[in-house]
Design a protein around this motif. Structure first.
Motif, mmCIF file in Angstrom:
data_model
loop_
_atom_site.group_PDB
_atom_site.id
_atom_site.type_symbol
_atom_site.label_atom_id
_atom_site.label_comp_id
_atom_site.label_asym_id
_atom_site.label_seq_id
_atom_site.Cartn_x
_atom_site.Cartn_y
_atom_site.Cartn_z
ATOM 1 N N LEU A 35 0.826 -1.211 0.000
ATOM 2 C CA LEU A 35 0.000 0.000 0.000
ATOM 3 C C LEU A 35 0.862 1.264 0.000
ATOM 4 C CD1 LEU A 35 -2.770 -1.088 2.529
ATOM 5 C CD2 LEU A 35 -2.937 -0.954 0.037
ATOM 6 N N LEU A 36 1.929 1.259 0.785
ATOM 7 C CA LEU A 36 2.811 2.426 0.819
ATOM 8 C C LEU A 36 3.431 2.691 -0.544
ATOM 9 C CD1 LEU A 36 4.607 1.832 4.236
ATOM 10 C CD2 LEU A 36 2.987 3.675 3.695
ATOM 11 N N ARG A 37 3.796 1.632 -1.236
ATOM 12 C CA ARG A 37 4.447 1.770 -2.535
ATOM 13 C C ARG A 37 3.438 2.076 -3.644
ATOM 14 N NH1 ARG A 37 9.253 2.966 -5.029
ATOM 15 N NH2 ARG A 37 9.314 1.885 -7.011
ATOM 16 N N ASP A 38 2.383 1.258 -3.734
ATOM 17 C CA ASP A 38 1.454 1.363 -4.861
ATOM 18 C C ASP A 38 0.427 2.476 -4.697
ATOM 19 O OD1 ASP A 38 2.829 -0.787 -5.858
ATOM 20 O OD2 ASP A 38 1.183 -2.214 -5.662
ATOM 21 N N THR A 39 -0.067 2.686 -3.495
ATOM 22 C CA THR A 39 -1.109 3.692 -3.280
ATOM 23 C C THR A 39 -0.516 5.072 -3.018
ATOM 24 O OG1 THR A 39 -2.585 2.009 -2.389
ATOM 25 C CG2 THR A 39 -3.126 4.292 -1.881
ATOM 26 N N HIS A 40 0.525 5.108 -2.215
ATOM 27 C CA HIS A 40 1.089 6.398 -1.809
ATOM 28 C C HIS A 40 2.346 6.779 -2.582
ATOM 29 C CE1 HIS A 40 -1.807 6.699 1.401
ATOM 30 N NE2 HIS A 40 -1.507 5.465 1.760
ATOM 31 N N GLY A 41 2.877 5.860 -3.383
ATOM 32 C CA GLY A 41 4.018 6.157 -4.236
ATOM 33 C C GLY A 41 5.319 6.441 -3.507
ATOM 34 N N LEU A 42 5.465 5.922 -2.295
ATOM 35 C CA LEU A 42 6.688 6.162 -1.538
ATOM 36 C C LEU A 42 7.860 5.389 -2.133
ATOM 37 C CD1 LEU A 42 5.374 6.067 2.142
ATOM 38 C CD2 LEU A 42 5.723 8.044 0.667
ATOM 39 N N SER A 43 9.044 5.930 -1.987
ATOM 40 C CA SER A 43 10.247 5.274 -2.512
ATOM 41 C C SER A 43 10.633 4.097 -1.621
ATOM 42 C CB SER A 43 11.409 6.279 -2.555
ATOM 43 O OG SER A 43 11.829 6.611 -1.239
ATOM 44 N N TRP A 44 11.401 3.179 -2.215
ATOM 45 C CA TRP A 44 11.894 2.026 -1.440
ATOM 46 C C TRP A 44 12.722 2.519 -0.263
ATOM 47 C CZ3 TRP A 44 9.117 -1.795 -2.562
ATOM 48 C CH2 TRP A 44 8.784 -2.132 -3.869
ATOM 49 N N ARG A 45 13.517 3.521 -0.511
ATOM 50 C CA ARG A 45 14.402 4.068 0.518
ATOM 51 C C ARG A 45 13.596 4.619 1.700
ATOM 52 N NH1 ARG A 45 19.569 5.083 0.835
ATOM 53 N NH2 ARG A 45 20.346 6.855 1.999
ATOM 54 N N ARG A 46 12.552 5.359 1.397
ATOM 55 C CA ARG A 46 11.730 5.953 2.473
ATOM 56 C C ARG A 46 10.993 4.880 3.255
ATOM 57 N NH1 ARG A 46 7.211 10.713 1.873
ATOM 58 N NH2 ARG A 46 6.892 10.985 4.103
ATOM 59 N N ILE A 47 10.473 3.877 2.557
ATOM 60 C CA ILE A 47 9.775 2.782 3.238
ATOM 61 C C ILE A 47 10.751 2.016 4.124
ATOM 62 C CG2 ILE A 47 8.500 0.621 2.925
ATOM 63 C CD1 ILE A 47 7.468 1.846 0.235
ATOM 64 N N ALA A 48 11.941 1.738 3.611
ATOM 65 C CA ALA A 48 12.949 1.005 4.395
ATOM 66 C C ALA A 48 13.342 1.786 5.641
ATOM 67 C CB ALA A 48 14.177 0.713 3.539
ATOM 68 N N ALA A 49 13.498 3.088 5.506
ATOM 69 C CA ALA A 49 13.860 3.915 6.656
ATOM 70 C C ALA A 49 12.765 3.873 7.717
ATOM 71 C CB ALA A 49 14.116 5.351 6.209
ATOM 72 N N ALA A 50 11.515 3.962 7.282
ATOM 73 C CA ALA A 50 10.398 3.987 8.229
ATOM 74 C C ALA A 50 10.166 2.635 8.894
ATOM 75 C CB ALA A 50 9.127 4.437 7.505
ATOM 76 N N ILE A 51 10.178 1.576 8.113
ATOM 77 C CA ILE A 51 9.805 0.261 8.642
ATOM 78 C C ILE A 51 10.981 -0.475 9.277
ATOM 79 C CG2 ILE A 51 9.007 -2.035 7.967
ATOM 80 C CD1 ILE A 51 7.110 -0.714 6.092
ATOM 81 N N LEU A 52 12.120 -0.413 8.646
ATOM 82 C CA LEU A 52 13.273 -1.175 9.120
ATOM 83 C C LEU A 52 14.321 -0.310 9.823
ATOM 84 C CD1 LEU A 52 13.695 -3.484 6.012
ATOM 85 C CD2 LEU A 52 12.452 -3.958 8.130
ATOM 86 N N GLY A 53 14.098 1.001 9.814
ATOM 87 C CA GLY A 53 15.028 1.899 10.483
ATOM 88 C C GLY A 53 16.342 2.079 9.762
ATOM 89 N N ASP A 54 16.394 1.679 8.492
ATOM 90 C CA ASP A 54 17.635 1.781 7.722
ATOM 91 C C ASP A 54 17.287 1.969 6.245
ATOM 92 O OD1 ASP A 54 20.065 1.516 6.417
ATOM 93 O OD2 ASP A 54 20.660 -0.287 7.509
ATOM 94 N N PRO A 55 17.529 3.160 5.705
ATOM 95 C CA PRO A 55 17.171 3.401 4.301
ATOM 96 C C PRO A 55 17.943 2.542 3.308
ATOM 97 C CG PRO A 55 18.431 5.244 5.197
ATOM 98 C CD PRO A 55 18.127 4.318 6.340
ATOM 99 N N ASP A 56 19.025 1.929 3.742
ATOM 100 C CA ASP A 56 19.810 1.074 2.851
ATOM 101 C C ASP A 56 19.269 -0.353 2.749
ATOM 102 O OD1 ASP A 56 21.578 3.116 2.178
ATOM 103 O OD2 ASP A 56 22.831 2.715 3.939
ATOM 104 N N LYS A 57 18.230 -0.677 3.488
ATOM 105 C CA LYS A 57 17.656 -2.026 3.447
ATOM 106 C C LYS A 57 16.515 -2.118 2.431
ATOM 107 C CE LYS A 57 19.101 -3.651 7.915
ATOM 108 N NZ LYS A 57 18.723 -4.347 9.131
ATOM 109 N N GLN A 58 16.741 -1.505 1.294
ATOM 110 C CA GLN A 58 15.718 -1.479 0.250
ATOM 111 C C GLN A 58 15.408 -2.865 -0.289
ATOM 112 O OE1 GLN A 58 16.534 1.732 -2.611
ATOM 113 N NE2 GLN A 58 17.880 2.574 -1.037
ATOM 114 N N SER A 59 16.397 -3.732 -0.382
ATOM 115 C CA SER A 59 16.137 -5.080 -0.907
ATOM 116 C C SER A 59 15.240 -5.860 0.054
ATOM 117 C CB SER A 59 17.440 -5.825 -1.169
ATOM 118 O OG SER A 59 18.185 -5.976 0.014
ATOM 119 N N SER A 60 15.381 -5.640 1.342
ATOM 120 C CA SER A 60 14.507 -6.308 2.314
ATOM 121 C C SER A 60 13.066 -5.836 2.158
ATOM 122 C CB SER A 60 14.985 -6.029 3.740
ATOM 123 O OG SER A 60 16.262 -6.573 3.952
#
Length: 74
Positions: A35-60
Motif C-alpha cells: 500500500l505504501l508503494r502502490d497507493t502512496h508512491g513512496l520510494s523504497w528508501r523511504r519505506i525502508a527507513a520507516a519500517i526497518l530503520g535503515d534506508p539502505d535495506k531497500q532489498s529487504s
C-alpha cells in the motif's frame, strides 16, 4: 517470561500462539508495504527507513513487497 511455572502443554500452546501472531503481523506488514508503494508512491528508501530503520535495506523492503503482493493475490 511468565511461563516458568506453566505446564509443558501450556508453554507449548503459548509458543504456537506467539508464532501464529508473528506470522499474521509479518503478512500484515508486507501488505502495508504494498500500500505504501502502490497507493502512496513512496520510494523504497523511504519505506525502508520507516519500517526497518535503515534506508539502505531497500532489498529487504522489496522482498516484503513481493510477499505482500502474493498475499493480496497479485
Amino acid at each position: 517470561m511468565g511461563l516458568k511455572g506453566a505446564s509443558p502443554e501450556s508453554a507449548l500452546h503459548a509458543a504456537v500462539c506467539t508464532a501464529q501472531l508473528g506470522g499474521l503481523l509479518e503478512r500484515r506488514s508486507a501488505v502495508q508495504v504494498v500500500l505504501l508503494r502502490d497507493t502512496h508512491g513512496l520510494s523504497w528508501r523511504r519505506i525502508a527507513a520507516a519500517i526497518l530503520g535503515d534506508p539502505d535495506k531497500q532489498s529487504s523492503v522489496r522482498r516484503m513487497y513481493d510477499s505482500g503482493r502474493r498475499h493480496l493475490g497479485h
